[in-house]
Motif scaffolding. Sequence first.
Motif, PDB file in Angstrom:
ATOM      1  N   VAL A 102     -74.711 -25.779 -41.190  1.00  0.00           N
ATOM      2  CA  VAL A 102     -73.632 -24.640 -41.145  1.00  0.00           C
ATOM      3  C   VAL A 102     -72.930 -25.161 -42.690  1.00  0.00           C
ATOM      4  CG1 VAL A 102     -71.491 -23.910 -40.143  1.00  0.00           C
ATOM      5  CG2 VAL A 102     -73.687 -24.725 -38.830  1.00  0.00           C
ATOM      6  N   LYS A 103     -72.514 -24.151 -43.554  1.00  0.00           N
ATOM      7  CA  LYS A 103     -71.582 -24.470 -44.670  1.00  0.00           C
ATOM      8  C   LYS A 103     -70.329 -24.959 -44.318  1.00  0.00           C
ATOM      9  CE  LYS A 103     -74.610 -21.283 -47.351  1.00  0.00           C
ATOM     10  NZ  LYS A 103     -74.521 -19.688 -47.897  1.00  0.00           N
ATOM     11  N   LEU A 104     -69.680 -25.694 -44.803  1.00  0.00           N
ATOM     12  CA  LEU A 104     -68.237 -26.037 -44.421  1.00  0.00           C
ATOM     13  C   LEU A 104     -67.392 -24.976 -44.791  1.00  0.00           C
ATOM     14  CD1 LEU A 104     -68.279 -30.051 -45.642  1.00  0.00           C
ATOM     15  CD2 LEU A 104     -68.044 -29.039 -43.292  1.00  0.00           C
ATOM     16  N   GLY A 105     -67.619 -24.339 -45.795  1.00  0.00           N
ATOM     17  CA  GLY A 105     -66.819 -23.177 -46.148  1.00  0.00           C
ATOM     18  C   GLY A 105     -66.545 -22.297 -45.138  1.00  0.00           C
ATOM     19  N   MET A 106     -67.850 -21.668 -44.702  1.00  0.00           N
ATOM     20  CA  MET A 106     -67.515 -20.673 -43.664  1.00  0.00           C
ATOM     21  C   MET A 106     -67.081 -21.302 -42.409  1.00  0.00           C
ATOM     22  SD  MET A 106     -68.959 -19.681 -40.695  1.00  0.00           S
ATOM     23  CE  MET A 106     -70.310 -20.717 -40.527  1.00  0.00           C
ATOM     24  N   MET A 107     -67.197 -22.509 -41.858  1.00  0.00           N
ATOM     25  CA  MET A 107     -66.484 -23.101 -40.968  1.00  0.00           C
ATOM     26  C   MET A 107     -65.130 -23.234 -40.994  1.00  0.00           C
ATOM     27  SD  MET A 107     -69.087 -26.189 -39.800  1.00  0.00           S
ATOM     28  CE  MET A 107     -68.121 -26.817 -38.702  1.00  0.00           C
ATOM     29  N   ALA A 108     -64.566 -23.411 -42.223  1.00  0.00           N
ATOM     30  CA  ALA A 108     -63.070 -23.578 -42.708  1.00  0.00           C
ATOM     31  C   ALA A 108     -62.522 -22.339 -42.211  1.00  0.00           C
ATOM     32  CB  ALA A 108     -63.120 -24.198 -43.934  1.00  0.00           C
ATOM     33  N   VAL A 109     -63.105 -21.226 -42.797  1.00  0.00           N
ATOM     34  CA  VAL A 109     -62.439 -19.987 -42.634  1.00  0.00           C
ATOM     35  C   VAL A 109     -62.522 -19.402 -41.122  1.00  0.00           C
ATOM     36  CG1 VAL A 109     -62.896 -17.390 -43.142  1.00  0.00           C
ATOM     37  CG2 VAL A 109     -63.378 -19.099 -45.120  1.00  0.00           C
ATOM     38  N   THR A 110     -63.693 -19.766 -40.681  1.00  0.00           N
ATOM     39  CA  THR A 110     -63.903 -19.494 -39.206  1.00  0.00           C
ATOM     40  C   THR A 110     -62.640 -20.157 -38.133  1.00  0.00           C
ATOM     41  OG1 THR A 110     -66.146 -18.944 -39.387  1.00  0.00           O
ATOM     42  CG2 THR A 110     -65.144 -19.169 -37.118  1.00  0.00           C
ATOM     43  N   GLU A 111     -62.257 -21.381 -38.626  1.00  0.00           N
ATOM     44  CA  GLU A 111     -61.548 -22.055 -37.863  1.00  0.00           C
ATOM     45  C   GLU A 111     -59.987 -21.793 -38.423  1.00  0.00           C
ATOM     46  OE1 GLU A 111     -61.982 -24.476 -35.467  1.00  0.00           O
ATOM     47  OE2 GLU A 111     -63.977 -23.463 -35.433  1.00  0.00           O
ATOM     48  N   GLY A 112     -59.934 -21.053 -39.178  1.00  0.00           N
ATOM     49  CA  GLY A 112     -58.658 -20.638 -39.877  1.00  0.00           C
ATOM     50  C   GLY A 112     -57.749 -21.787 -40.783  1.00  0.00           C
ATOM     51  N   PHE A 113     -58.565 -22.655 -41.148  1.00  0.00           N
ATOM     52  CA  PHE A 113     -57.825 -23.683 -41.995  1.00  0.00           C
ATOM     53  C   PHE A 113     -57.648 -23.184 -43.552  1.00  0.00           C
ATOM     54  CE2 PHE A 113     -60.251 -27.342 -39.360  1.00  0.00           C
ATOM     55  CZ  PHE A 113     -59.305 -26.997 -38.276  1.00  0.00           C
ATOM     56  N   THR A 122     -75.956 -10.860 -42.098  1.00  0.00           N
ATOM     57  CA  THR A 122     -75.305  -9.346 -41.713  1.00  0.00           C
ATOM     58  C   THR A 122     -74.289  -9.243 -42.668  1.00  0.00           C
ATOM     59  OG1 THR A 122     -73.784 -10.293 -39.956  1.00  0.00           O
ATOM     60  CG2 THR A 122     -76.262 -10.149 -39.299  1.00  0.00           C
ATOM     61  N   ASP A 123     -73.715  -7.899 -42.095  1.00  0.00           N
ATOM     62  CA  ASP A 123     -72.411  -7.634 -43.057  1.00  0.00           C
ATOM     63  C   ASP A 123     -71.106  -8.127 -42.304  1.00  0.00           C
ATOM     64  OD1 ASP A 123     -73.996  -5.975 -44.419  1.00  0.00           O
ATOM     65  OD2 ASP A 123     -73.883  -4.230 -43.342  1.00  0.00           O
ATOM     66  N   ILE A 124     -71.123  -8.881 -41.132  1.00  0.00           N
ATOM     67  CA  ILE A 124     -70.135  -9.619 -40.447  1.00  0.00           C
ATOM     68  C   ILE A 124     -69.506 -10.525 -41.370  1.00  0.00           C
ATOM     69  CG2 ILE A 124     -69.275 -10.761 -38.442  1.00  0.00           C
ATOM     70  CD1 ILE A 124     -71.675  -9.612 -36.931  1.00  0.00           C
ATOM     71  N   ALA A 125     -68.184 -10.404 -41.583  1.00  0.00           N
ATOM     72  CA  ALA A 125     -67.293 -11.296 -42.357  1.00  0.00           C
ATOM     73  C   ALA A 125     -67.007 -12.618 -41.369  1.00  0.00           C
ATOM     74  CB  ALA A 125     -66.189 -10.751 -43.098  1.00  0.00           C
ATOM     75  N   ALA A 126     -66.955 -13.635 -42.047  1.00  0.00           N
ATOM     76  CA  ALA A 126     -66.293 -14.896 -41.188  1.00  0.00           C
ATOM     77  C   ALA A 126     -64.973 -14.602 -40.728  1.00  0.00           C
ATOM     78  CB  ALA A 126     -66.309 -16.161 -42.295  1.00  0.00           C
ATOM     79  N   SER A 127     -64.055 -13.943 -41.493  1.00  0.00           N
ATOM     80  CA  SER A 127     -62.901 -13.677 -41.005  1.00  0.00           C
ATOM     81  C   SER A 127     -62.950 -12.582 -39.928  1.00  0.00           C
ATOM     82  CB  SER A 127     -62.021 -13.050 -42.028  1.00  0.00           C
ATOM     83  OG  SER A 127     -62.584 -11.837 -42.546  1.00  0.00           O
ATOM     84  N   ASP A 128     -64.093 -11.940 -39.456  1.00  0.00           N
ATOM     85  CA  ASP A 128     -64.140 -11.168 -38.211  1.00  0.00           C
ATOM     86  C   ASP A 128     -64.621 -11.637 -36.979  1.00  0.00           C
ATOM     87  OD1 ASP A 128     -62.932  -8.999 -39.913  1.00  0.00           O
ATOM     88  OD2 ASP A 128     -65.060  -8.334 -40.491  1.00  0.00           O
TER      89      ASP A 128
END
Length: 440
Positions: free
Chosen positions: A33-44, A101-107
């Motif tokens: 897992v990429k830390l950037g994607m995780m940080a966005v998903t967690e709302g950091f 996919t076309d799903i954004a991390a923020s979604d």
Amino acid sequence: MFAELFGRYLVDEGVIDHPTLDKLIKEQAETRVKLGMMAVTEGFITNEQADEINHRQQKEDKRFGDIAIEIGALTEAQLNQLLEKQGKPYMRFIQILVDETDIAASDIDGHLEGFRKKEGFDESELDAIKEENVGGYISAFAPASQPYVSNIAGQLLRNIIRFVTSDFYIERIKRVSEVPYQTLAIQHCSGDHSIYIGLLSEENDMAFRHMAGLITGDPFDKLTPEAYDAIGEFINGVSGLITTEMASERVLLEISPQVFYEKEVINGRGYILPIHMGDNLIELYISVDSETKIGGSPIDVKVQINTEKSEGSSDKPTVVIVDDSGWSRTILRNLLEKNGFAIIGEAGDGQSAIEAYKKLNPDIITLDITMPTMDGIEALRQIMAYDKSAKAAMITSAGQRSKVLESLKLGAEKFITKPFDPALVLTELKGLIKDKYPDF
């Protein structure tokens, strides 16, 4: 489990299709897992901040987390939290979901909330599914009016994760009164309650072969005694842990040998928990205090006894292994031979154990307590009558306290609990022969 359940929700909602889900699940195990994607998903951080950090990474020889802290996007505590989660299965699935996919991390949060509401999970249950915390989610899938059903289901799932695979998902439990089956492996625990714990396949034997292959590491192109044996020993382990748990509540049970049936019908009040492993469906059957009839004629699945002696056994401590499970005998044989013991015989029931002891005169005999024909207790009684200096180690499923006490009175000195703890097995057996082999 999270990937399969959440992925099926996304398919049902038309967000992705079945081929895409299959591809994502196959890729999940190989994804970090990429830390950037995780940080966005967690709302950091925001997507824009993640893009900025990624852009700087292309120019600077620094890690994502170091840059994020440098620019004030993350705190040390937040970075440590992300690093802890990085290897978790649900985060790997989210990673490839966003990448492929076309799903954004923020979604993601919105889809997760829709999934939670549709399935009726509360927040803690959803978190438990993400974390593969069986105790946290089992009550959502296996509520039952009968006692102990949820505990049994949870114990079985924990053992699937520990000994079989983590790539499975379950459906909600169903009450049943009649279950036709193609294959069935089942064990009865009797005493203060009457409990049946089994695994069955309703349509074909593919699920049994698949699960047995995962347990043993060997593929099965047909349902052999060895495949049944592996499933039976798995159930035996679950039964042992359940009886131990219940014994702590002063509920006493004795475990009977596991039995196997084909092409019959279970009649009686019980529960079925569907368990999907890949394309295969195997079902947990639980019955508590019911007039359950599981079948007419059990099938014979006796595994052939290994008659080959260890090489160079003359100067080594000698052992005869007795267990009705060929799989357990193999595990114990491999462990002991690897650590300098000589296996000079094996047996699959109590009567054969007595004959093997008299013929081979081993330094140690291991005796499984629960066996058909003659159990380990009676075999121990007769062996000690023949040779009161015999060194016996009893193999028990957890929870067989009364059997352990009876064995002690008869002269057993050591006890080994299934599933085997290698270090403990070696310590106990070496303790039996320390006088004869002080340097071993």
